[in-house]
Scaffold this active site. Structure first.
Site, PDB file in Angstrom:
ATOM      1  N   HIS A  46       2.942  -0.637  26.970  1.00  0.00           N
ATOM      2  CA  HIS A  46       1.560  -0.191  26.780  1.00  0.00           C
ATOM      3  C   HIS A  46       1.394   1.233  27.274  1.00  0.00           C
ATOM      4  O   HIS A  46       2.318   1.832  27.800  1.00  0.00           O
ATOM      5  CB  HIS A  46       0.560  -1.155  27.432  1.00  0.00           C
ATOM      6  CG  HIS A  46       0.611  -1.198  28.929  1.00  0.00           C
ATOM      7  ND1 HIS A  46       1.701  -1.676  29.632  1.00  0.00           N
ATOM      8  CD2 HIS A  46      -0.288  -0.799  29.880  1.00  0.00           C
ATOM      9  CE1 HIS A  46       1.463  -1.592  30.927  1.00  0.00           C
ATOM     10  NE2 HIS A  46       0.264  -1.048  31.122  1.00  0.00           N
TER      11      HIS A  46
ATOM     12  N   HIS B  58      -0.275   2.962  29.628  1.00  0.00           N
ATOM     13  CA  HIS B  58      -0.549   3.502  30.964  1.00  0.00           C
ATOM     14  C   HIS B  58       0.569   4.444  31.416  1.00  0.00           C
ATOM     15  O   HIS B  58       1.751   4.202  31.184  1.00  0.00           O
ATOM     16  CB  HIS B  58      -0.753   2.366  31.982  1.00  0.00           C
ATOM     17  CG  HIS B  58      -2.095   1.703  31.840  1.00  0.00           C
ATOM     18  ND1 HIS B  58      -2.369   0.435  32.292  1.00  0.00           N
ATOM     19  CD2 HIS B  58      -3.248   2.155  31.275  1.00  0.00           C
ATOM     20  CE1 HIS B  58      -3.633   0.126  32.020  1.00  0.00           C
ATOM     21  NE2 HIS B  58      -4.176   1.153  31.404  1.00  0.00           N
TER      22      HIS B  58
ATOM     23  N   ASP C 124       2.075   5.185  34.137  1.00  0.00           N
ATOM     24  CA  ASP C 124       3.221   4.740  34.935  1.00  0.00           C
ATOM     25  C   ASP C 124       4.231   3.949  34.106  1.00  0.00           C
ATOM     26  O   ASP C 124       5.240   3.478  34.631  1.00  0.00           O
ATOM     27  CB  ASP C 124       2.759   3.947  36.173  1.00  0.00           C
ATOM     28  CG  ASP C 124       1.936   2.726  35.852  1.00  0.00           C
ATOM     29  OD1 ASP C 124       1.302   2.694  34.783  1.00  0.00           O
ATOM     30  OD2 ASP C 124       1.915   1.780  36.664  1.00  0.00           O
ATOM     31  N   HIS C 125       3.981   3.812  32.805  1.00  0.00           N
ATOM     32  CA  HIS C 125       4.928   3.159  31.888  1.00  0.00           C
ATOM     33  C   HIS C 125       5.509   4.134  30.864  1.00  0.00           C
ATOM     34  O   HIS C 125       6.536   3.849  30.261  1.00  0.00           O
ATOM     35  CB  HIS C 125       4.249   1.993  31.161  1.00  0.00           C
ATOM     36  CG  HIS C 125       3.785   0.918  32.092  1.00  0.00           C
ATOM     37  ND1 HIS C 125       4.372  -0.318  32.182  1.00  0.00           N
ATOM     38  CD2 HIS C 125       2.792   0.919  33.035  1.00  0.00           C
ATOM     39  CE1 HIS C 125       3.780  -1.029  33.112  1.00  0.00           C
ATOM     40  NE2 HIS C 125       2.805  -0.305  33.644  1.00  0.00           N
TER      41      HIS C 125
ATOM     42  N   HIS D 231      -4.306  -7.171  29.319  1.00  0.00           N
ATOM     43  CA  HIS D 231      -4.333  -6.092  30.323  1.00  0.00           C
ATOM     44  C   HIS D 231      -4.907  -4.846  29.636  1.00  0.00           C
ATOM     45  O   HIS D 231      -5.860  -4.236  30.119  1.00  0.00           O
ATOM     46  CB  HIS D 231      -2.913  -5.864  30.831  1.00  0.00           C
ATOM     47  CG  HIS D 231      -2.729  -4.648  31.679  1.00  0.00           C
ATOM     48  ND1 HIS D 231      -3.295  -4.519  32.931  1.00  0.00           N
ATOM     49  CD2 HIS D 231      -2.033  -3.498  31.466  1.00  0.00           C
ATOM     50  CE1 HIS D 231      -2.954  -3.341  33.439  1.00  0.00           C
ATOM     51  NE2 HIS D 231      -2.201  -2.699  32.577  1.00  0.00           N
TER      52      HIS D 231
ATOM     53  N   ASP E 201       2.705  -5.267  32.188  1.00  0.00           N
ATOM     54  CA  ASP E 201       1.647  -5.601  33.145  1.00  0.00           C
ATOM     55  C   ASP E 201       0.856  -6.837  32.707  1.00  0.00           C
ATOM     56  O   ASP E 201      -0.342  -6.956  32.976  1.00  0.00           O
ATOM     57  CB  ASP E 201       0.669  -4.421  33.300  1.00  0.00           C
ATOM     58  CG  ASP E 201       1.269  -3.282  34.108  1.00  0.00           C
ATOM     59  OD1 ASP E 201       2.397  -3.428  34.618  1.00  0.00           O
ATOM     60  OD2 ASP E 201       0.603  -2.228  34.210  1.00  0.00           O
TER      61      ASP E 201
ATOM     62  N   HIS F 235       5.798  -4.516  38.127  1.00  0.00           N
ATOM     63  CA  HIS F 235       5.374  -4.189  39.491  1.00  0.00           C
ATOM     64  C   HIS F 235       5.829  -5.187  40.553  1.00  0.00           C
ATOM     65  O   HIS F 235       5.849  -6.398  40.310  1.00  0.00           O
ATOM     66  CB  HIS F 235       3.847  -4.061  39.563  1.00  0.00           C
ATOM     67  CG  HIS F 235       3.324  -2.909  38.784  1.00  0.00           C
ATOM     68  ND1 HIS F 235       3.477  -1.605  39.194  1.00  0.00           N
ATOM     69  CD2 HIS F 235       2.665  -2.864  37.605  1.00  0.00           C
ATOM     70  CE1 HIS F 235       2.927  -0.801  38.310  1.00  0.00           C
ATOM     71  NE2 HIS F 235       2.429  -1.535  37.326  1.00  0.00           N
TER      72      HIS F 235
HETATM   73 ZN   LIG Z   1      -0.877  -1.008  32.976  1.00  0.00          ZN
END
Ligand SMILES: [Zn+2]
Length: 261
Positions: A52, A54, A56-57, A108, A134, A172
Site C-alpha cells: 500500500h 504509506h 514507510d512501505h 487499513h 499493515d 511492524h
Molecule cells: Zn500503512
C-alpha cells in the site's frame, strides 16, 4: 528459498525472499537495508512487491530502481509512483518458479493488497508465506485509515482460512504492545500469556517476533477471535452494539485506538 526480515526505521521489517541468486523484497520503506543485504549476500534484486501507499512501505523505491532487474508490483488504486504492474485479486506473479497470488485486502487503506507465496510449484514443502503489510499484525491488526471496518474484517477472515502453518510476514514489530491489548480483551486466554513470554524473550535478545503463523494468530489475536465468548463480552463492554462478529470487531478496533499500552 531464504526469508529475511530486514529491520528498518524503529519497528519496520522489509521482507526479502531469495534463492541465493535473485531476491524479491516487500515494502521497501528504506533502500539502505536492502542495498546492504544485496551487496553482502551477493544477490540481484529481481522484484519488488508493494502492499500500500504509506511512505514507510514505498519510501525506498526511487533509490532501489537503478538496482532493480525486474518489475515493481503494487495495488491498482492508490496512485503510487514507481509501480510498473498494477495488481489485484485473481492475478498471480511468477518469482523463480514460485506462485505469488495477489489478494485485495483493503481496510487499513482502500488500496491495500497482500501477497501469498506458495512453494508447491517447486516441489518444496516450505510453508506458504503471507506478506500482509499493515492488515494483520501478530496479535493485532492495522488501523483503519481510508478503508472500512467491514473491509478489514473481511480481509482478516480470509486470512483465517489459510493453512495453519502459513507464515505471517507483516510489516511492524508491534507484537508485545498488541499482546497487552489482547490480554485486556481475553484475560483468561492462556495462549496469550505463553506467546507473550516467548515474544518477550525474543525481543530481549534483539530478535524479531515475526513471522508469526496463522495458527498462532487464531489462538492469540482478538481480531480473529470475534466469536469467542470472552471477546464478545469484552467488546460489548466497550461499545459493541450486538454480538455479531463485525460489531465485535469494530468495537475492538475502536477500543484499541484509545488503549494505553
Ligand atoms: Zn500503512
Amino acid at each position: 528459498m531464504n526469508l529475511l526480515a530486514l529491520p528498518a526505521f524503529t519497528d519496520n521489517y522489509i521482507w526479502m525472499l531469495h534463492d541465493g541468486h535473485k531476491a524479491l523484497v516487500v515494502d521497501p520503506g528504506d533502500a539502505s537495508p536492502v542495498l546492504e543485504t544485496l551487496q553482502h549476500e551477493g544477490l540481484e534484486l529481481a522484484a519488488i512487491l508493494v502492499t500500500h501507499r504509506h511512505l514507510d512501505h514505498v519510501g525506498g523505491l526511487d533509490r532501489l530502481r537503478p538496482h532493480l532487474r525486474g518489475l515493481v508490483y503494487g495495488p491498482a488504486m492508490g496512485h503510487i509512483s514507481g509501480i510498473d504492474v498494477r495488481v489485484g485479486d485473481g492475478v498471480y506473479i511468477d518469482f523463480q518458479g514460485l506462485r505469488v497470488d495477489v489478494w485485495d485486502t483493503p481496510g487499513h487503506t482502500a488500496d491495500h493488497v497482500s501477497y501469498l507465496v506458495r512453494f508447491d510449484a517447486i516441489k518444496s514443502d516450505q510453508p506458504p508465506l503471507l506478506f500482509c503489510g499493515d492488515t494483520l499484525f501478530s496479535a493485532g491488526c492495522g488501523r483503519i485509515y481510508d478503508g472500512t471496518a467491514q473491509q478489514l474484517f473481511s480481509a482478516l477472515t480470509r486470512f483465517s482460512a489459510l493453512p495453519g502453518n502459513t507464515a505471517v510476514c507483516c510489516t511492524h514489530e508491534y507484537t508485545l504492545a498488541n499482546l497487552r491489548f489482547a490480554r485486556a480483551v481475553e484475560p483468561d486466554n492462556n495462549a496469550i500469556a505463553v506467546h507473550e513470554q516467548t515474544c518477550r524473550k525474543l525481543r530481549a535478545q534483539g530478535q524479531a517476533t515475526l513471522p508469526s503463523t496463522i495458527s498462532t494468530e487464531l489462538a492469540v489475536n482478538p481480531y480473529l477471535r470475534c466469536d469467542q465468548p470472552q471477546v464478545v463480552h469484552s467488546a460489548q463492554q466497550h461499545g459493541a452494539l450486538d454480538s455479531t462478529a463485525l460489531a465485535v470487531f469494530t468495537a475492538l478496533r475502536q477500543w484499541k485506538d484509545s488503549f494505553q499500552t
